[in-house]
Structure formats: structure tokens, C-alpha cells
Design a protein around this motif. Structure first.
Motif, PDB file in Angstrom:
ATOM      1  N   ASP A 111      89.562  37.308 101.027  1.00 13.62           N
ATOM      2  CA  ASP A 111      88.465  38.156 101.497  1.00 13.62           C
ATOM      3  C   ASP A 111      89.001  39.344 102.274  1.00 13.62           C
ATOM      4  O   ASP A 111      88.478  40.441 102.175  1.00 13.62           O
ATOM      5  CB  ASP A 111      87.519  37.343 102.397  1.00 13.62           C
ATOM      6  N   ILE A 150      70.866  34.811 106.206  1.00  8.27           N
ATOM      7  CA  ILE A 150      71.945  34.195 105.423  1.00  8.27           C
ATOM      8  C   ILE A 150      72.225  32.803 105.989  1.00  8.27           C
ATOM      9  O   ILE A 150      72.433  32.631 107.191  1.00  8.27           O
ATOM     10  CB  ILE A 150      73.214  35.066 105.471  1.00  8.27           C
ATOM     11  N   LYS A 151      72.256  31.811 105.122  1.00  7.51           N
ATOM     12  CA  LYS A 151      72.343  30.423 105.582  1.00  7.51           C
ATOM     13  C   LYS A 151      73.755  30.007 105.977  1.00  7.51           C
ATOM     14  O   LYS A 151      73.937  29.227 106.903  1.00  7.51           O
ATOM     15  CB  LYS A 151      71.811  29.483 104.492  1.00  7.51           C
ATOM     16  N   LYS A 152      74.783  30.514 105.292  1.00  3.89           N
ATOM     17  CA  LYS A 152      76.149  30.062 105.548  1.00  3.89           C
ATOM     18  C   LYS A 152      76.710  30.724 106.812  1.00  3.89           C
ATOM     19  O   LYS A 152      76.866  31.949 106.859  1.00  3.89           O
ATOM     20  CB  LYS A 152      77.050  30.391 104.362  1.00  3.89           C
ATOM     21  N   PRO A 153      77.043  29.919 107.840  1.00  4.80           N
ATOM     22  CA  PRO A 153      77.565  30.498 109.093  1.00  4.80           C
ATOM     23  C   PRO A 153      78.864  31.283 108.892  1.00  4.80           C
ATOM     24  O   PRO A 153      79.068  32.322 109.523  1.00  4.80           O
ATOM     25  CB  PRO A 153      77.803  29.270 109.988  1.00  4.80           C
ATOM     26  N   GLU A 154      79.748  30.766 107.997  1.00  4.06           N
ATOM     27  CA  GLU A 154      81.037  31.447 107.806  1.00  4.06           C
ATOM     28  C   GLU A 154      80.847  32.825 107.176  1.00  4.06           C
ATOM     29  O   GLU A 154      81.589  33.774 107.475  1.00  4.06           O
ATOM     30  CB  GLU A 154      81.990  30.596 106.952  1.00  4.06           C
ATOM     31  N   LYS A 155      79.832  32.969 106.328  1.00  2.00           N
ATOM     32  CA  LYS A 155      79.557  34.274 105.721  1.00  2.00           C
ATOM     33  C   LYS A 155      78.992  35.239 106.762  1.00  2.00           C
ATOM     34  O   LYS A 155      79.371  36.417 106.811  1.00  2.00           O
ATOM     35  CB  LYS A 155      78.585  34.121 104.554  1.00  2.00           C
ATOM     36  N   ARG A 156      78.089  34.748 107.617  1.00  2.00           N
ATOM     37  CA  ARG A 156      77.548  35.594 108.689  1.00  2.00           C
ATOM     38  C   ARG A 156      78.656  36.058 109.617  1.00  2.00           C
ATOM     39  O   ARG A 156      78.708  37.223 110.022  1.00  2.00           O
ATOM     40  CB  ARG A 156      76.485  34.832 109.489  1.00  2.00           C
ATOM     41  N   ARG A 158      81.879  36.404 108.923  1.00  2.00           N
ATOM     42  CA  ARG A 158      82.743  37.373 108.238  1.00  2.00           C
ATOM     43  C   ARG A 158      82.103  38.760 108.233  1.00  2.00           C
ATOM     44  O   ARG A 158      82.755  39.766 108.521  1.00  2.00           O
ATOM     45  CB  ARG A 158      83.019  36.921 106.804  1.00  2.00           C
ATOM     46  N   GLU A 190      76.068  37.412 116.532  1.00  5.35           N
ATOM     47  CA  GLU A 190      76.746  36.400 115.727  1.00  5.35           C
ATOM     48  C   GLU A 190      78.081  35.991 116.335  1.00  5.35           C
ATOM     49  O   GLU A 190      78.469  34.823 116.271  1.00  5.35           O
ATOM     50  CB  GLU A 190      76.967  36.942 114.304  1.00  5.35           C
TER      51      GLU A 190
END
Length: 717
Positions: A111, A150-156, A158, A190
Motif C-alpha cells: 500500500d 467505512i467499516k474496516k478500522p485498518e482502512k480508515r 490508512r 481517527e
């Protein structure tokens, strides 16, 4: 979501000449092409580009930019094509849409690498038209406003990190403060929501306790200025939570110690009035020392201009006051967008004028970086640091990151100035190149056409441009030296076999090692990845190779005179630290010493004296040994390190006597360490810059003649 008529009316309100028909067609086109696509929030996808367009109307941007915002996701996310957009909306809008489109569709390693690739492409696109960046920032702002869906914490996490590290600094650099503040605050939610909630609670407490304190201060300032004959607009604005948090971290202070949680702005008509108002405030209220900044005479890199001062103001409160003209205020709030003139026909010269210097510097870094991750690292350096303002001898203002050195200054002037820098004068006095510069310093760079960047500079430069230029030189110089060394190793290997050397014979080696060129074969030999013996095993399979332990023994016993004239020895030259050849730190070899090279994978060749104890570690790997010789021609002026162990009497003036003796014999002390001391004697290690063994021997002989010296020996390990 903005309705079609509302969006068009917004544009027409500030640009009556806008193409209403084209705006309507773009609105309908984006709704139709995105169709039934849904966002994470559950809203129709076309609501996103419409809201992005709405954000840009707040900056009063031209029709082409608003339409680009409406269409910015159509090429990537729908069946619409570049040709279709060009046919319907024209080449200008098609080019802008193409520039904003998320460009990287490659399968990349990580990423972070993908982020770096996309960012570098974004910079290239916006270098031609900065409206690409304006749309991209508005796109990111709306995405951040809806990040919580957005549901995925790791995506938020990033996305928030990317926003804080890249997009918020970019917004600051082009001067759009509102964008920067909101992007930072949304990312702060976040990244550290607990700290943000804590600051919000304290702000709420202040509002409750202070009640109408802000109104009272604004009213008092207005009355003061009116009495002095100034027509001024005065307002108070509470800083955002992230801005407060950053100041607390940077200054290592508590919330209660901050004086600028609420900043008061005074807007007047002219620059002269700015300074008159400042004088009036300082005459009436006590100024807090060290808190005055004049960004009118020395603007920030994004052209931010204002006077900042902190005073013990009305109600006996410590407050920050910002004084500026209306024009300055517009530029400070909206940056490049405040001056954008695409509503009319403009010439190339005006477009060029809009290209900020920092953007050109980022593009230079892009050209010099070896990979996207390195580019991203240097770009963050360039965007993220506070500033220091210095002057050239001609009075030109150069803005640099805080902590910059004269080397950073030299590269900020021009890359060639940095590459040829040999020294500096700061405020008229000679200063080391690692000197930290301060506001107002006048810096003169001393240059030599024979100078090249030193790898040691990278340890103290702070600007991205300087660091990338130094790394680029090292990378190119290192490769050249590895290739040259590798060719010498290959030629020597052939000679030991009694075979004529030709590059054509290396073709099978290139194939077996999977390399692209003969130059890569040389590089592989030079950096120690492969050895001369491995090369011979491919070129002459099945033949016994001559180099063995007996050769190493002969190498140790050979006479210096014989070896110095050996045609087969690889010459040592260009001893730049970190390059193809290194002088061992254990024995400090000097020209005139009998020497041998040890090839180490990835590090090239390390030069040892032939009697160095370290060589015992390599007795079982004879293929790593390389016969080398000093190249004496053209290197008489090089200064290398000779190390001595000295025992001297402990008496007044003894150390002065030693340093004077060394200086009298043209030696320069590089380092001095006292290793042992007693009541009568001191034992010390002294590193001296010398030309060769003979120079060091002369210095040692002179020291032995000094009565304060008990003994002098050369340190060999």
C-alpha cells in the motif's frame, strides 16, 4: 446533496459568464454514468462528485474546474472513456479529468508503494495545471467527511494517515487554510480521538467560564483602533483541536499555557496601516517577548502574509493578534485559488507564474529519487517542517526547513551550487557546513568546480531537495566505482589464468548470473556479490584455478617495491567513504603500506595493511582476497587518517607541545582520545590527517624528540 439548479446558481453567483448549459450537461452525465452505484454510506455514488463540486464553488473556481469535479471518477469507475469526455466537454476538461483520475492500476508490492506511485504521478499532473490538485484536495475532503462509514478500522487508519502526511500539508503549501484545518481535524478523529475529545472538553469549559470574553476583547480592540483613527475589521476565531494539540506537542506545554487558542484578526486597508496598528497595540498593551513574527516582509513559502504578535490585551488576557490587509486575508484563506484567473484568457507567462517554487523543487526530487518510497520520504521532509528565513549576500530571501544547514541553503539556491559547495560564511564569518541556520542569517556559499557532494552531508541536511540530490550523486558515483573496480577484478582474474581478456568472453557469465549487460557483470564483481573465481568457473569450466592459499602466503611475503609495480594489482583511487573501496578502520592503511583488499558482498573492497590481525578471519576464503596497489599519481593532496598511540608526561603545557609539533609538521589532528591517565603520565590515541606513511613517520619522529613525550607508536589494530 446539491440539486442541479443549486449548483449552477452557485457558479453563476460569482461567475455570470459561466457556461450554464455545459454545467447542466456535466451534472446529468455524472448522475447517468454512475447510475446505481452506492457509497459505503448508502448514498448514491453520484452524490460524491456533486459534493466535491460544491466544495470547489466555495473557492469560486472556474467552470472547467467545477465540471472536472463532477466528472473526476467517471473514467475509472464507470464505462465512460477519455475520448467520450473529450468529445462532449472538450480537451481542456478531458485533460483535467485524466489528471485527477486515480492513476495507478498496477499490481504493486505494498500500500505504501502504491501511495508513493500515485503521489508522484499526481505531482506530475498538477505541475501542468494546479487545478488537478484543487479537485483532488476537495475529493479527499469529502471522503474524509464520510470516513466514518467505512467499516474496516485498518482502512480508515490508512486513509487518515495518508491525509495527515500528504494531503493536509499539500493544502497548506498552496495556502488553502480551511482545507488544511478540516483535513487535519478529520484525520485527528481517527488517529487520536481520545486526545481530540479531551481538547474539546477543555474548549467547552473555557467557553462556559469565559462566557462573552471573546466579544469583550473584540469590542475593546475595535474601540482602541477607532480612537486611534483606524477603520478596521476585528474578529476572534477559535483554533481547531488538532492545531491546539500540535502546538502542545511541539512546545511541550499544557493546554492552559497556550496563548493563541483564540486568535484575533485585525483587517485593515493597506500595508502601512498594518504596521501602524501594530505600533498602536504595542504602545497600549505589553508585548510578550519572542512572540512577534513579520510574515509581510518575509512571507511563508505558500505566500502567507500577516503580522503576528502576542500581547497582554484587554481583560488582562494573553492573546495572539494577527494583522493583515483584505487582500492578504483572501490569499491566506484561499491560497492559489484566490488568484486563479481561468475565467478569462490568460497567457503562458501567467500560468508559469502560478507554479510555486516548492512545486518545482518536488519535481526535482521526483527526478532524482531512485524509487517511489524514497521520493515520498523526501517530499514529506520538504512539506512538513517549520521554516527559517535566510538571505543571500545579494539580499535574496531563501526559506528553508527549521534546522537547515548551509548545505541545505546551497541546494535551495540551485542543485549545482549544492554539488560544488566547499564551505560557507554565515553573517560574514567562516562557519562549518553543519552549522544550524537561524532566522535572518546571511549565508554565502563558497564553491569549487572540483568539489563533489560528500556522503557525510546526508547525516545533517534536513531538506528533501538536498538529501535527494546527495543520494543521487552517491548512487551514481558508487555504481561507476563498482563497475570500474569490477572490470579490474575481471581483467586480473583472466591474467592469473594466463588468458587474454575480452568482454565477449563474459557473455556466458551475464546469462548464468541473469544480468542485463556486461556493465552489470562488472558491478556484481565490484560490489562483492560474485568473485573473480566464480567468473572463471563459468568462462573456463573444469579448469583448476590458480588462486589458492599459497598465493595468499606469497602475497604476504612479497616486497613492497615489487608489489607496487605489479601490473596485476588493482589500483586504489577515489577513496570516498561509502563507495567501492574503503580503508579499514582497524589498521588505518596509508600510501606506502603493504596492503591487501578483502571483497565483502554489497560493500565492495575493504583495504587492510598486510599484517592486520583482522585478515586471519578471511584465511579460509581465499577467493575474497584481492591484490591491490596504491595509485600515487594525482592523489598527493588527499588526506588520510594515521593513528598513533602516545604516552606523554602529565605536566603543564604538554598537550600544547604535542599539538604544536604536529601542526609544525603539516599534520591536522582529526581526533584525540585519552585512554588511560595516572599521576605521572597520560596515554592517548591521536588520529592525524596525513598524506602517506612517510608523512606520519616524520610526525612521529618529531614527537619522539619532544621531552614531554615518553613514547610514540603507530596503532595498527
Amino acid at each position: 446533496m446539491l440539486r442541479q439548479v443549486e449548483l449552477v446558481e452557485r457558479v453563476l453567483s460569482y461567475d455570470p459568464q459561466a457556461d450554464e448549459d455545459l454545467l447542466n450537461r456535466a451534472y446529468v452525465f455524472t448522475v447517468k454514468t454512475h447510475g446505481s452505484q452506492i457509497r459505503a454510506s448508502g448514498d448514491p455514488y453520484f452524490s460524491h462528485p456533486i459534493e466535491v463540486a460544491g466544495i470547489l464553488t466555495e473557492l469560486k473556481l472556474d467552470t472547467a474546474t467545477i465540471i472536472t469535479a463532477l466528472l473526476h471518477d467517471t473514467i475509472e469507475d464507470t464505462v465512460a472513456t477519455h475520448d467520450e469526455i473529450q468529445q462532449i466537454f472538450g480537451s481542456e476538461i478531458a485533460t483535467l479529468v485524466d489528471g485527477v483520475t486515480k492513476l495507478s492500476q498496477l499490481e504493486l508490492q505494498s500500500d505504501r508503494t502504491k501511495q508513493a506511485e500515485n503521489f508522484s504521478k499526481l505531482l506530475v499532473a498538477m505541475s501542468n495545471d494546479i487545478r488537478v490538485l484543487l479537485v483532488k484536495l476537495a475529493d479527499r475532503l469529502h471522503n474524509m467527511r464520510t470516513l466514518h462509514f467505512i467499516k474496516k478500522p485498518e482502512k480508515r487508519l490508512r486513509i487518515a494517515t495518508e491525509t495527515m502526511e500528504i494531503y493536509a500539508p499539500l493544502a497548506e503549501r498552496i495556502g488553502i487554510q480551511n482545507f488544511r484545518d478540516e483535513l487535519e481535524d478529520l484525520a485527528f478523529v481517527e488517529l487520536n480521538n481520545e486526545a481530540r475529545r479531551s481538547i474539546l472538553r477543555r474548549l467547552e469549559y473555557l467557553r462556559t467560564e469565559g462566557e462573552d470574553l471573546v466579544e469583550k476583547i473584540v469590542s475593546s480592540l475595535k474601540d482602541d483602533l477607532s480612537e486611534a483613527g483606524f477603520q478596521a475589521e476585528v474578529s476572534g476565531r477559535e483554533k481547531r483541536p488538532y492545531s491546539i494539540w500540535r502546538k502542545m506537542e511541539k512546545n511541550n506545554v499544557a493546554f492552559e499555557q497556550l496563548s493563541d487558542i483564540i486568535a484575533f484578526r485585525i483587517i485593515v486597508s493597506t500595508v502601512e496601516q498594518c504596521y501602524h496598528v501594530l505600533g498602536n497595540l504595542h504602545a497600549k498593551y505589553a508585548m510578550v517577548p519572542g512572540r512577534f513574527k513579520d510574515y509581510i516582509s518575509t512571507p511563508k513559502r505558500n505566500n502567507y502574509r500577516s503580522l503576528h504578535t502576542t500581547i497582554i490585551g484587554p481583560e488582562r488576557q494573553r492573546i495572539e493578534v494577527q494583522i493583515r490587509t483584505r487582500e492578504m486575508h483572501e490569499t491566506n484563506e484561499y491560497g492559489v485559488a484566490a488568484h486563479w484567473q481561468y475565467k478569462q484568457e490568460i497567457g503562458d507567462a501567467v500560468i508559469e507564474g502560478q507554479q510555486y517554487r516548492w512545486l518545482r523543487e518536488l519535481l526535482e526530487i521526483l527526478e532524482e529519487a531512485s524509487d517511489p518510497d524514497e521520493f515520498l520520504e523526501h517530499t514529506k521532509l520538504n512539506m512538513y517542517q517549520d521554516q527559517v528565513f535566510c538571505f543571500s549576500p545579494k539580499g535574496d530571501l531563501i526559506s528553508l526547513p527549521a534546522g537547515s544547514s548551509p548545505v541545505d541553503f546551497a541546494y535551495a539556491v540551485h542543485t549545482q551550487v549544492g554539488d560544488t559547495c566547499v564551505g560557507s560564511k554565515v553573517n560574514g564569518r567562516m562557519a562549518p557546513l553543519r552549522t544550524v541556520l537561524h532566522n535572518g542569517d546571511q549565508v554565502e556559499i563558497l564553491r569549487s568546480k572540483n568539489q563533489t557532494p560528500s556522503p557525510t552531508w546526508e547525516s545533517f541536511v534536513v531538506s528533501g531537495k538536498a538529501r535527494s540530490a546527495i543520494r543521487r550523486f552517491i548512487r551514481h558515483q558508487q555504481r561507476d566505482q563498482y563497475v570500474e573496480l569490477g572490470q579490474s577484478i575481471a581483467e586480473k582474474a583472466f591474467r592469473t589464468e594466463g588468458k587474454p581478456f575480452t568482454e565477449k568472453a563474459l557473455a556466458p557469465v551475464q546469462k548464468v548470473w541473469g544480468l542485463d549487460s556486461i556493465e552489470d557483470v562488472y558491478y556484481s564483481l565490484g560490489d562483492g556479490t560474485h568473485t573473480g573465481r566464480q567468473l572463471l568457473e563459468i568462462v573456463f569450466p573444469g579448469e583448476k584455478k590458480n588462486l589458492d592459499d599459497k598465493d595468499i602466503l606469497a602475497l604476504k611475503k612479497s616486497k613492497p617495491a615489487k608489489r607496487s609495480k605489479d601490473r596485476h594489482a588493482v589500483p586504489i583511487k577515489g577513496l570516498i567513504p561509502g563507495m567501492a573501496m574503503h580503508l579499514a578502520g582497524c589498521c588505518h592503511p596509508l600510501p606506502g603500506d603493504r596492503i591487501v583488499g578483502i571483497v565483502t558482498t554489497g560493500k565492495g573492497v575493504t583495504i587492510h595493511t598486510i599484517h592486520c590481525d583482522t585478515l586471519e578471519q578471511f584465511a579460509e576464503v581465499p577467493e575474497r582476497w584481492l591484490d591491490v596497489s596504491w595509485q600515487t599519481e594525482g592523489h598527493e593532496s588527499e588526506q588520510l587518517i594515521g593513528r598513533m598511540n602516545v604516552v606523554m608526561a602529565n605536566e603543564p603545557g604538554a598537550l600544547s607541545s604535542i599539538t604544536s609539533t604536529i601542526a609544525a609538521n603539516n599534520g591536522n589532528i582529526n581526533n584525540l582520545v585519552i585512554s588511560n591517565r595516572s599521576e605521572d603520565f597520560f596515554e592517548m590515541r591521536i588520529d592525524v590527517q596525513v598524506r602517506d606513511v612517510k608523512h606520519l613517520t616524520n610526525i612521529m619522529a618529531a614527537l619522539r624528540a619532544d621531552p614531554v613525550i615518553s613514547s610514540v607508536e603507530r596503532a595498527t589494530n
